[in-house]
Design an enzyme around this catalytic site. Sequence first.
Site, short mmCIF file in Angstrom:
data_model
loop_
_atom_site.label_atom_id
_atom_site.label_comp_id
_atom_site.label_asym_id
_atom_site.label_seq_id
_atom_site.Cartn_x
_atom_site.Cartn_y
_atom_site.Cartn_z
N HIS A 146 -6.02 -8.35 13.15
CA HIS A 146 -7.05 -8.45 12.12
C HIS A 146 -6.56 -9.25 10.93
O HIS A 146 -7.27 -10.13 10.41
CB HIS A 146 -7.48 -7.05 11.68
CG HIS A 146 -8.29 -7.05 10.41
ND1 HIS A 146 -9.63 -7.38 10.38
CD2 HIS A 146 -7.92 -6.77 9.12
CE1 HIS A 146 -10.06 -7.31 9.13
NE2 HIS A 146 -9.05 -6.94 8.35
N GLU A 147 -5.35 -8.94 10.47
CA GLU A 147 -4.80 -9.64 9.31
C GLU A 147 -4.62 -11.13 9.60
O GLU A 147 -4.87 -11.98 8.74
CB GLU A 147 -3.47 -9.01 8.88
CG GLU A 147 -3.61 -7.62 8.28
CD GLU A 147 -4.44 -7.62 7.02
OE1 GLU A 147 -4.15 -8.42 6.12
OE2 GLU A 147 -5.41 -6.83 6.93
N PHE A 198 -4.15 -4.10 14.09
CA PHE A 198 -4.08 -4.29 12.64
C PHE A 198 -3.53 -5.67 12.31
O PHE A 198 -4.11 -6.42 11.51
CB PHE A 198 -3.20 -3.20 12.03
CG PHE A 198 -3.01 -3.28 10.54
CD1 PHE A 198 -4.01 -3.76 9.71
CD2 PHE A 198 -1.82 -2.86 9.97
CE1 PHE A 198 -3.83 -3.81 8.33
CE2 PHE A 198 -1.63 -2.91 8.59
CZ PHE A 198 -2.63 -3.38 7.77
N GLN A 247 0.83 -1.20 0.00
CA GLN A 247 0.00 0.00 0.00
C GLN A 247 0.87 1.26 0.00
O GLN A 247 1.88 1.33 0.72
CB GLN A 247 -0.88 -0.03 1.25
CG GLN A 247 -1.90 1.06 1.37
CD GLN A 247 -2.75 0.87 2.62
OE1 GLN A 247 -2.36 1.29 3.70
NE2 GLN A 247 -3.89 0.20 2.48
N HIS A 272 0.28 -4.27 3.33
CA HIS A 272 -1.10 -4.31 3.80
C HIS A 272 -1.44 -5.71 4.26
O HIS A 272 -2.01 -5.91 5.32
CB HIS A 272 -2.06 -3.87 2.70
CG HIS A 272 -3.49 -3.81 3.15
ND1 HIS A 272 -4.52 -3.36 2.36
CD2 HIS A 272 -4.09 -4.19 4.31
CE1 HIS A 272 -5.67 -3.43 3.02
NE2 HIS A 272 -5.44 -3.94 4.20
N LYS A 275 -8.32 -12.78 9.85
CA LYS A 275 -9.04 -12.87 8.59
C LYS A 275 -8.30 -13.71 7.55
O LYS A 275 -8.92 -14.49 6.81
CB LYS A 275 -9.31 -11.48 8.03
CG LYS A 275 -10.15 -11.50 6.75
CD LYS A 275 -10.54 -10.11 6.30
CE LYS A 275 -11.41 -10.18 5.04
NZ LYS A 275 -11.84 -8.82 4.58
N HIS A 276 -6.98 -13.55 7.48
CA HIS A 276 -6.21 -14.18 6.39
C HIS A 276 -5.22 -15.23 6.88
O HIS A 276 -5.12 -16.31 6.30
CB HIS A 276 -5.46 -13.10 5.60
CG HIS A 276 -6.33 -12.02 5.05
ND1 HIS A 276 -7.19 -12.24 3.99
CD2 HIS A 276 -6.49 -10.72 5.41
CE1 HIS A 276 -7.84 -11.12 3.70
NE2 HIS A 276 -7.43 -10.18 4.55
#
Length: 226
Positions: free
Chosen positions: A113-114, A110, A32, A60, A117-118
Amino acid sequence: MKSFLIFFLFALPSFSSVLQVQGFDFFYFVLQWPGSFCDTGKQSCCYPNSGKPASEFLIHGLWPNNNDGSFPSNCDPNRSFDSSEISDLINNMDAEWPSMACPSSNSYSFWAHEWAKHGTCAESVLNEHDYFKAALNLKEKADGILQMLSSSGIEPNDNSYSLSSIREAIKGGIGYTPVIECNQDESGSSQLYQVYLCADTSAANFITCPYFPTESCSSEIKFPSF
């Protein structure tokens, strides 16, 4: 019949765990441009507690994806982010993978979250430490993107450049065609926002992207300063 039921009951948990394994075909490694994150007019950006990031493309995420464009997400809600597992990577992640969201933070939310989710969708090949380390290793391989663009006369100076020239400059340096994502600045102009590169399922090497989503850019895009 009784022996069959006993066998079935013992076999069921392992069968269930197999059903929970999430497969995927490749990774998107997403970089990003911070100037474009901060320049939309729709959101504020805040520097992380570690200070203003360097003027370079920042990580990102590392996202499992499938060849048809679908992707797994939030695969293991019981496997929460544990910062102690990446204690040796924190300094590097502060520099290469900071959160620009407001309010300012230490970026842990952050990263959590990554991972949720991933990262949990890649646990079959990468544990938490290996997942974040793999992303940092890919960033090192792609660390010259800004220089690649600069060598082609493309600078983050608020001027506009052709989408094709940006794509070709990165392809010339990396060896693989990137996917370019744009957002809009406060005036509504299309601008360079994110660069998607594809990596193999071990997240060790870049590969030709098996799937190219529709790019959200006009033919001429702005490259904002940061």
